[in-house]
Design a protein around this motif. Structure first.
Motif, PDB file in Angstrom:
ATOM      1  N   GLY A   1      -9.574   7.830  -1.898  1.00 15.82           N
ATOM      2  CA  GLY A   1      -9.335   6.861  -1.906  1.00 15.82           C
ATOM      3  C   GLY A   1      -8.428   7.189  -0.599  1.00 15.82           C
ATOM      4  O   GLY A   1      -7.332   6.383  -0.552  1.00 15.82           O
ATOM      5  N   PHE A   2      -9.192   7.304   0.303  1.00 15.27           N
ATOM      6  CA  PHE A   2      -8.964   7.718   1.816  1.00 15.27           C
ATOM      7  C   PHE A   2      -8.731   6.782   2.261  1.00 15.27           C
ATOM      8  O   PHE A   2      -9.553   5.725   2.448  1.00 15.27           O
ATOM      9  CB  PHE A   2      -8.531   9.333   2.493  1.00 15.27           C
ATOM     10  CG  PHE A   2      -8.562  10.640   1.662  1.00 15.27           C
ATOM     11  CD1 PHE A   2      -7.715  10.970   1.118  1.00 15.27           C
ATOM     12  CD2 PHE A   2      -9.869  10.755   1.533  1.00 15.27           C
ATOM     13  CE1 PHE A   2      -8.019  12.217   0.167  1.00 15.27           C
ATOM     14  CE2 PHE A   2     -10.288  12.025   0.755  1.00 15.27           C
ATOM     15  CZ  PHE A   2      -9.686  12.942  -0.133  1.00 15.27           C
ATOM     16  N   THR A   3      -7.148   6.638   3.145  1.00 17.91           N
ATOM     17  CA  THR A   3      -7.290   4.872   3.926  1.00 17.91           C
ATOM     18  C   THR A   3      -7.698   5.382   5.855  1.00 17.91           C
ATOM     19  O   THR A   3      -7.035   6.528   5.728  1.00 17.91           O
ATOM     20  CB  THR A   3      -6.187   4.293   3.371  1.00 17.91           C
ATOM     21  OG1 THR A   3      -4.877   4.691   4.116  1.00 17.91           O
ATOM     22  CG2 THR A   3      -6.099   4.145   2.114  1.00 17.91           C
ATOM     23  N   LYS A   4      -7.791   4.363   6.520  1.00 11.67           N
ATOM     24  CA  LYS A   4      -7.902   4.422   7.980  1.00 11.67           C
ATOM     25  C   LYS A   4      -6.532   5.274   8.791  1.00 11.67           C
ATOM     26  O   LYS A   4      -5.792   5.518   9.065  1.00 11.67           O
ATOM     27  CB  LYS A   4      -7.896   3.302   8.642  1.00 11.67           C
ATOM     28  CG  LYS A   4      -9.354   3.014   8.301  1.00 11.67           C
ATOM     29  CD  LYS A   4      -9.726   1.838   9.570  1.00 11.67           C
ATOM     30  CE  LYS A   4      -9.682   1.706  10.692  1.00 11.67           C
ATOM     31  NZ  LYS A   4      -9.906   0.949  11.641  1.00 11.67           N
TER      32      LYS A   4
ATOM     33  N   THR B   1      -1.485 -12.801   3.986  1.00 17.78           N
ATOM     34  CA  THR B   1      -1.658 -11.302   3.488  1.00 17.78           C
ATOM     35  C   THR B   1       0.103 -10.230   3.693  1.00 17.78           C
ATOM     36  O   THR B   1       0.202 -10.310   5.131  1.00 17.78           O
ATOM     37  CB  THR B   1      -2.772 -10.566   3.985  1.00 17.78           C
ATOM     38  OG1 THR B   1      -4.103 -11.246   3.860  1.00 17.78           O
ATOM     39  CG2 THR B   1      -3.189  -9.098   4.215  1.00 17.78           C
ATOM     40  N   LEU B   2       0.395  -9.910   2.922  1.00 15.61           N
ATOM     41  CA  LEU B   2       0.525  -9.109   2.516  1.00 15.61           C
ATOM     42  C   LEU B   2       0.657  -7.439   3.038  1.00 15.61           C
ATOM     43  O   LEU B   2       1.293  -7.058   4.410  1.00 15.61           O
ATOM     44  CB  LEU B   2       1.603  -8.767   1.624  1.00 15.61           C
ATOM     45  CG  LEU B   2       2.728 -10.118   0.550  1.00 15.61           C
ATOM     46  CD1 LEU B   2       2.979  -9.352  -0.845  1.00 15.61           C
ATOM     47  CD2 LEU B   2       3.078 -10.540   1.573  1.00 15.61           C
ATOM     48  N   HIS B   3      -0.541  -7.000   3.431  1.00 17.05           N
ATOM     49  CA  HIS B   3      -0.798  -5.945   3.636  1.00 17.05           C
ATOM     50  C   HIS B   3      -2.002  -5.900   3.517  1.00 17.05           C
ATOM     51  O   HIS B   3      -2.694  -6.267   2.795  1.00 17.05           O
ATOM     52  CB  HIS B   3      -0.247  -4.689   2.899  1.00 17.05           C
ATOM     53  CG  HIS B   3      -0.502  -3.566   3.111  1.00 17.05           C
ATOM     54  ND1 HIS B   3      -0.450  -2.612   4.771  1.00 17.05           N
ATOM     55  CD2 HIS B   3      -0.783  -2.052   2.848  1.00 17.05           C
ATOM     56  CE1 HIS B   3      -0.373  -1.777   4.655  1.00 17.05           C
ATOM     57  NE2 HIS B   3      -1.718  -1.377   3.584  1.00 17.05           N
ATOM     58  N   LYS B   4      -3.390  -4.976   4.257  1.00 20.08           N
ATOM     59  CA  LYS B   4      -4.300  -4.687   4.390  1.00 20.08           C
ATOM     60  C   LYS B   4      -4.582  -3.534   4.554  1.00 20.08           C
ATOM     61  O   LYS B   4      -4.301  -2.549   5.320  1.00 20.08           O
ATOM     62  CB  LYS B   4      -5.272  -5.548   5.074  1.00 20.08           C
ATOM     63  CG  LYS B   4      -6.597  -5.137   5.246  1.00 20.08           C
ATOM     64  CD  LYS B   4      -7.478  -6.112   6.849  1.00 20.08           C
ATOM     65  CE  LYS B   4      -7.134  -5.778   7.923  1.00 20.08           C
ATOM     66  NZ  LYS B   4      -8.324  -5.855   9.169  1.00 20.08           N
ATOM     67  N   GLU B   5      -5.395  -2.658   3.204  1.00 18.39           N
ATOM     68  CA  GLU B   5      -6.183  -1.343   3.466  1.00 18.39           C
ATOM     69  C   GLU B   5      -7.544  -1.361   3.454  1.00 18.39           C
ATOM     70  O   GLU B   5      -8.487  -2.171   2.701  1.00 18.39           O
ATOM     71  CB  GLU B   5      -5.086  -1.247   2.204  1.00 18.39           C
ATOM     72  CG  GLU B   5      -4.888   1.282   2.143  1.00 18.39           C
ATOM     73  CD  GLU B   5      -3.747   1.641   2.925  1.00 18.39           C
ATOM     74  OE1 GLU B   5      -3.373   1.499   4.397  1.00 18.39           O
ATOM     75  OE2 GLU B   5      -2.805   0.977   2.154  1.00 18.39           O
ATOM     76  N   GLU B   6      -7.520  -0.407   4.254  1.00 23.35           N
ATOM     77  CA  GLU B   6      -8.776   0.343   4.686  1.00 23.35           C
ATOM     78  C   GLU B   6      -9.493   1.208   3.727  1.00 23.35           C
ATOM     79  O   GLU B   6      -8.772   2.357   4.465  1.00 23.35           O
ATOM     80  CB  GLU B   6      -9.552   0.129   5.546  1.00 23.35           C
ATOM     81  CG  GLU B   6      -9.236  -1.883   6.384  1.00 23.35           C
ATOM     82  CD  GLU B   6     -10.069  -1.688   7.812  1.00 23.35           C
ATOM     83  OE1 GLU B   6     -10.132  -2.643   8.415  1.00 23.35           O
ATOM     84  OE2 GLU B   6      -9.109  -1.147   8.547  1.00 23.35           O
TER      85      GLU B   6
END
Length: 229
Positions: free
Chosen positions: A107-110, A198-203
């Motif tokens: 579950g690592f993100t940019k 969108t409140l937040h975007k996670e990649e």
């Protein structure tokens, strides 16, 4: 004395020659300084797994989760067996950095601070935290000063607060005559009307050793191909 035309021709000659040499020199790019792709193909893919929700679980006899399935497919394409190493996030990322592992999932993100030490694949999943409510109700254009239901210990509360909303903590999200903040997928599963904003975007990404560009390109190609299926 050389004419202007003669000088121009010589400059053009050297320019073309320089371009040719540059192309020849780049013929084998992208490269892996540690030969990761070459070492993995037909052999063993060493993968660190950190348990993290739906992305990866390493508690049972064999790992499971969205990213585990992604790695299995990638390894199959390379004709490689997988050697799983379950451990804490920081431990597996440190091992990737020193090439003791070929990749890490969990579950690592940019936006991870590890981006300074590792290379990240292109995103394999994008999650958007949005606001929802019953289809019969109207969604507000903003949530400032409004109560918004969020699952206890979820990241949604952080982004509700950033928009100056008032989190209402619940153990389980339920549809009702109120606002709910969660991932777009969760809101849709609840049968709610979902906000356009969108409140937040996670990649979400896969971590590999920095500089292994051929390996990274092959992984990105696989993700690009299968992220649309």
């Amino acid at each position: 004395m050389p004419t202007l035309q003669h000088c121009s021709n010589r400059l053009l000659h050297f320019f073309v020659l320089g371009c040719f040499l540059l192309l020849v020199g780049c013929d084998n790019y992208p490269r892996d300084p540690e030969h990761t792709l070459e070492n993995v193909k037909g052999h063993v893919l060493r993968v660190g797994v950190a348990s993290n929700g739906k992305w990866a679980q390493a508690d049972g006899a064999s790992p499971s989760g969205i990213e585990v399935e992604l790695v299995k497919g990638f390894a199959k394409e390379l004709g490689a067996e997988i050697e799983w190493l379950p451990d804490a996030q920081s431990n597996i990322l440190e091992k990737v950095e020193v090439h003791e592992l070929d990749m890490a999932i969990g579950g690592f993100t940019k936006t991870s601070p590890w981006v300074k030490h590792l290379a990240f694949s292109q995103p394999h999943h994008t999650e958007k935290i949005k606001v929802g409510t019953l289809p019969s109700r109207t969604l507000p254009e903003e949530i400032e000063d409004l109560p918004v239901h969020v699952r206890r210990n979820s990241q949604a509360a952080v982004y509700v607060k950033k928009k100056e909303g008032q989190p209402v903590y619940v153990d389980q999200l339920q549809p009702g005559p109120y606002l709910v903040a969660a991932t777009e997928e969760e809101l849709q599963q609840l049968g709610l009307r979902v906000s356009d904003y969108t409140l937040h975007k996670e990649e979400y990404v896969v971590a590999i050793p920095k500089g292994e560009n051929a390996f990274l390109m092959r992984l990105d190609k696989y993700i690009d191909k299968h992220s649309h299926e």
